[in-house]
Design a protein around this motif. Structure first.
Motif, PDB file in Angstrom:
ATOM      1  N   ALA A 122      12.768 -22.991 -88.497  1.00  0.00           N
ATOM      2  CA  ALA A 122      14.169 -23.382 -88.682  1.00  0.00           C
ATOM      3  C   ALA A 122      14.278 -24.747 -89.368  1.00  0.00           C
ATOM      4  N   VAL A 123      13.517 -25.726 -88.910  1.00  0.00           N
ATOM      5  CA  VAL A 123      13.600 -27.053 -89.531  1.00  0.00           C
ATOM      6  C   VAL A 123      12.994 -27.030 -90.935  1.00  0.00           C
ATOM      7  N   ASN A 124      12.151 -26.066 -91.201  1.00  0.00           N
ATOM      8  CA  ASN A 124      11.572 -25.932 -92.538  1.00  0.00           C
ATOM      9  C   ASN A 124      12.583 -25.337 -93.517  1.00  0.00           C
ATOM     10  N   ASN A 125      13.524 -24.548 -92.992  1.00  0.00           N
ATOM     11  CA  ASN A 125      14.490 -23.859 -93.856  1.00  0.00           C
ATOM     12  C   ASN A 125      15.819 -24.584 -93.987  1.00  0.00           C
ATOM     13  N   THR A 126      16.082 -25.551 -93.119  1.00  0.00           N
ATOM     14  CA  THR A 126      17.353 -26.278 -93.215  1.00  0.00           C
ATOM     15  C   THR A 126      17.204 -27.419 -94.234  1.00  0.00           C
ATOM     16  N   ASP A 127      17.033 -27.006 -95.506  1.00  0.00           N
ATOM     17  CA  ASP A 127      16.767 -27.957 -96.585  1.00  0.00           C
ATOM     18  C   ASP A 127      17.870 -27.995 -97.626  1.00  0.00           C
TER      19      ASP A 127
END
Length: 608
Positions: free
Chosen positions: A388-393
């Protein structure tokens, strides 16, 4: 009847010099060889072991031990003291409250292993035994003689189990191998230590201070080893030395004394830890110290979930990440989309509350599961967080965490005008950036220890232990299992988030790759769980020591390259095989793995 009695006496009373050890040498001669070999090993450390300074540590000097010679000197001196105590030398009886022979064997074996490792290492690195000076040959011969003498010390041999006369060759082999292992265990076993007599309070406090001082010296030496050979020798000496002290009964006596003054022991341990930066000449090893404290604090939080409540959480590192990301977002970093800069106390609250919320949200729908099913769900949560933190870009999702680049350029903390990012002079000592964060992390670790102690001794802590031992029985006794487990999950998550707020500022950057399930560098969920199990579940000191070892050893074993994790994993397998309860076990858990041990009169409190 008289004939039977006489026959029994004849079997049970061998001659005074009859060999009764692992090696067929008379016991008196074996004890003399062990003592003489240990003394000679000490003397050999003052001789040159090689002719060239090309080998690390400069072992070419006469009259001044250096490098690995210091470790052999310590091991030989310890073995000599135990040997003299085995002779009943006046004034040394306190060294061996559980008997001297087992302690002698471990101390001599450790000295032998360190000395021969050094001799073999010199020969391999420099190109043959011709590079040894007389001191190298002397220490090799002395430690070998001492080992042969120690193995000749008498012990009570166990009787072999009966076997079916018609058993096949494989069954006979297994029977013989099992009996051989039982004999080896008996050879290195010790008796129960005699109860420690009550000393005046000031004397017992001095004993605690001495133990903590020795622990600080050992840790400082271990973390400050300058080359690979020295660290391997340190591990050998420290491992066998601790085993020798444990077999002698000194560890048990120190534990009994510290149990009488628990508050003083805990405070003294933190004071000793606070003195660590003052023993360093630069900030190099303070860096390791602050990372060890972060790792240990998170492991102690996991110990509430796993050690007290018995919930297997395989995604616990995600709560550390939640706290780190929450603190980074309000840190004033230019990579943060919020553009706010909270003071430290507010950032700590944000990180802890964010982890608390995630802990409740994840725990509420999943804690009705048990065992492997709960472990799989928590493992999934850990991976979901990282993805999730990798995709919230801003491309695959909302612009929140800057994706794989993470949140960078996190500024240093400034607490009440004290900038933790610059060096400060205190009492003539220069305290660098990492030493500043070391003191801050030490304060947070103290808070976590306080929470663990108070909660473990409370009604909710007793309910956690009841759930861990038998959830069905606990529910039948009226304990609200779901509520109790949810509280454990929430408290553990909050403590991890608390450590994450400091980690974000120490590392300057927070990225998803820092919060994996497993990896070569801690903290990750696998290493955190290993730290709790290795140190001892349900205790305070266990996860702290386990985390320190699991962080320090891989950092020092980088010279093994691709074989680093292989050697590390093999060491863990051996430790779990021979000490499954952990390095510092809870008394209840120790009895689960060693049913032959004597049951204590009063079971120790959780975390004692």
């Amino acid at each position: 009847m008289t004939t039977q009695t006489t026959a029994a006496k004849t079997v049970a009373a061998p001659g005074p010099n009859a060999p009764s050890g692992l090696i067929g040498i008379p016991a008196n001669l074996g004890r003399a060889l062990a003592t003489g070999g240990s003394v000679l090993a000490v003397v050999s450390t003052f001789l040159a072991w090689t002719w060239t300074a090309a080998y690390p540590g400069d072992l070419t000097v006469y009259g001044y031990p250096g490098g690995l010679q210091v470790l052999v000197l310590v091991g030989g001196a310890l073995a000599t003291l135990f040997c003299l105590a085995s002779y009943g030398v006046k004034g040394l009886g306190w060294l061996t409250p559980a008997g001297a022979d087992a302690a002698v064997k471990y101390a001599v074996l450790g000295t032998f292993a360190t000395a021969w490792y050094t001799v073999i290492s010199i020969s391999v690195e420099l190109g043959g035994v011709v590079n040894l000076e007389p001191g190298g040959y002397v220490v090799a011969a002395a430690t070998l003689i001492a080992l042969l003498g120690a193995l000749a010390l008498p012990f009570e041999r166990p009787e072999p189990d009966p076997i079916d006369p018609e058993a096949g060759g494989w069954e006979q082999f297994k029977h013989d191998a099992g009996h051989t292992m039982a004999v080896l265990r008996a050879a290195f076993a010790s008796g129960s230590p005699r109860p420690v007599r009550t000393l005046p309070s000031y004397a017992e406090i001095l004993v605690i201070v001495a133990v903590l001082a020795i622990a600080l010296v050992v840790f400082t030496y271990g973390i400050g080893t300058e080359y690979d050979e020295q660290f391997v020798g340190f591990l050998i000496t420290a491992g066998f030395g601790f085993s020798a002290l444990n077999r002698s009964g000194l560890i048990a006596h120190a534990s009994q004394i510290s149990a009488r003054h628990q508050n003083i022991t805990v405070c003294g341990a933190f004071v000793a830890a606070a003195l660590f930066p003052f023993t360093q000449t630069d900030d190099q090893y303070a860096t390791l110290g602050v990372y060890i404290l972060i790792f240990a604090t998170v492991a102690l939080g996991l110990n509430i979930v796993v050690g007290l409540a018995g919930l297997l959480d395989l995604g616990y590192v995600a709560f550390l990440g939640v706290g780190a990301y929450a603190a980074a977002l309000v840190s004033g970093s230019p990579s943060s989309p919020f553009g706010v800069h909270f003071p430290f106390w507010a950032a700590v609250l944000v990180g802890a509350l964010a982890s608390l919320v995630f802990g409740v949200l994840i725990g509420a729908p999943t804690l009705r599961l048990r065992g492997d099913y709960l472990a799989i769900v928590t493992l999934g949560f850990g991976e979901i967080f990282r993805i999730a933190v990798n995709n919230t870009d801003g491309t695959s999702g909302p612009d929140l965490t800057n994706g794989s680049n993470g949140i960078a350029s996190i500024p240093d903390l400034n607490i009440l005008g004290f900038d933790l990012g610059v060096a400060h002079d205190i009492a003539g000592f220069t305290i660098g950036r990492f030493a500043n964060y070391f003191f801050l992390m030490l304060l947070i670790t103290a808070v976590v220890v306080l929470v663990f102690r108070r909660s473990g001794d409370s009604r909710i802590g007793r309910a956690w232990v009841a759930i861990r031992e038998d959830e069905t029985a606990a529910l039948a006794m009226g304990i609200n299992g779901f509520r109790v487990k949810l509280i454990a999950f929430a408290v553990g998550a909050t403590l991890a988030g608390l450590a994450g707020t400091v980690q974000a500022h120490v590392t300057y950057t927070v990225t998803p790759e820092q919060y994996l399930f497993a990896g070569t560098t801690p903290p990750n969920s696998a290493f955190l769980l290993a730290a709790v199990v290795l140190g001892g579940m349900g205790t305070i000191a266990g996860p702290l020591i386990g985390a320190a070892l699991l962080f320090l050893i891989p950092n020092k074993l980088q010279f093994l390259g691709d074989f680093q994790l292989l050697a590390f994993g093999l060491a863990l397998v051996l430790l779990m095989r021979f000490r499954p309860e952990g390095l510092i076990p809870n008394r209840r858990r120790q009895l689960e793995f060693h049913e032959e041990a004597d049951a204590p009169t009063v079971l120790s409190k959780t975390g004692a």
